[in-house]
Motif scaffolding. Sequence first.
Motif, short mmCIF file in Angstrom:
data_model
loop_
_atom_site.label_atom_id
_atom_site.label_comp_id
_atom_site.label_asym_id
_atom_site.label_seq_id
_atom_site.Cartn_x
_atom_site.Cartn_y
_atom_site.Cartn_z
N GLY A 43 0.80 -1.22 0.00
CA GLY A 43 0.00 0.00 0.00
C GLY A 43 0.83 1.27 0.00
N LEU A 44 2.12 1.15 -0.30
CA LEU A 44 3.02 2.30 -0.26
C LEU A 44 2.62 3.40 -1.25
N LEU A 45 1.96 3.02 -2.33
CA LEU A 45 1.63 4.01 -3.35
C LEU A 45 0.40 4.84 -3.01
N ALA A 46 -0.36 4.42 -2.02
CA ALA A 46 -1.56 5.17 -1.62
C ALA A 46 -1.15 6.54 -1.08
N LEU A 58 12.64 3.70 -7.23
CA LEU A 58 11.99 2.54 -6.61
C LEU A 58 12.41 1.21 -7.25
N PRO A 59 12.64 1.15 -8.57
CA PRO A 59 13.13 -0.11 -9.14
C PRO A 59 14.46 -0.57 -8.52
N SER A 60 15.28 0.38 -8.06
CA SER A 60 16.55 0.00 -7.42
C SER A 60 16.31 -0.74 -6.12
N SER A 82 10.12 -5.45 6.35
CA SER A 82 9.25 -4.53 7.09
C SER A 82 9.96 -3.22 7.41
N ASP A 83 11.27 -3.26 7.71
CA ASP A 83 11.96 -2.02 8.05
C ASP A 83 12.12 -1.11 6.83
N LEU A 88 10.27 3.67 3.55
CA LEU A 88 9.71 4.15 2.29
C LEU A 88 8.41 4.90 2.51
N GLN A 89 7.66 4.54 3.53
CA GLN A 89 6.38 5.21 3.80
C GLN A 89 6.58 6.71 3.98
N THR A 90 7.60 7.08 4.71
CA THR A 90 7.88 8.50 4.95
C THR A 90 8.37 9.18 3.68
#
Length: 237
Positions: A17-20, A178-180, A226-227, A232-234
Amino acid sequence: MGLFDFLQKKTSIKASGLLAGSRDFHTHILYGVDDGVKTLEASLEVLSFAESNGVQHIWCTPHIMEDIATPTQFLQERFSCLKDSYKGNIQLHLAAEYMLDTEFEKRLQDRDLMPLYDDVILVETSTTMPPYNFIETLQDIMSKGYRPMLAHPERYRYLTMNDYERLDSYGVHFQLNLPSIVGYYGDTAQKKAVQMLKNGWYKVAGSDCHRLLSYETQINREVLTSDITKQLQTLLK
């Protein structure tokens, strides 16, 4: 599934859900201007897919270099056509990804540049070697009141962690591809991206999307721990 397996379970950019509500600062979806998307229809397909995953802002950042010296006015006109044709909810922005070459030097002198935001200019180099005047060019950018944002620095094989730290201390900003982070460019770029993310050196992130198919493949790779997902969320918001 045992506890160890549960702790080691990995996810994808899409499933997490990171893209939301995210911002994509680097794409090549402005049609027919570089090696990215070729048609208006293809641009609209990418936008529809991105919107379905919750992306809220997308920057079109076409290549500008000696071999693709598209005039700024033409890019602005093409961008206007894309905005007029797109009926979705993503907020579209226009900037450019400038190769640090003689074409960029000319545009810098003429102040013929399209920033990502404020005074920030997205720039790139060859992945294998720097321009002969790399540091001097970055300093020249800053002396003229701009801030260089180095696109996908984790892909530059000539840069080490010490180099990134030194550039960061100079005031150079970094943009994560992000692909990296999902290993699309290989183990070396992925490891560097993970370390730079942990060090807090990235300012923004982008998909560097050139084609819908590769974009779909990249965001579905189940490789995120998870870490990394939390970091990435921020960055993406």
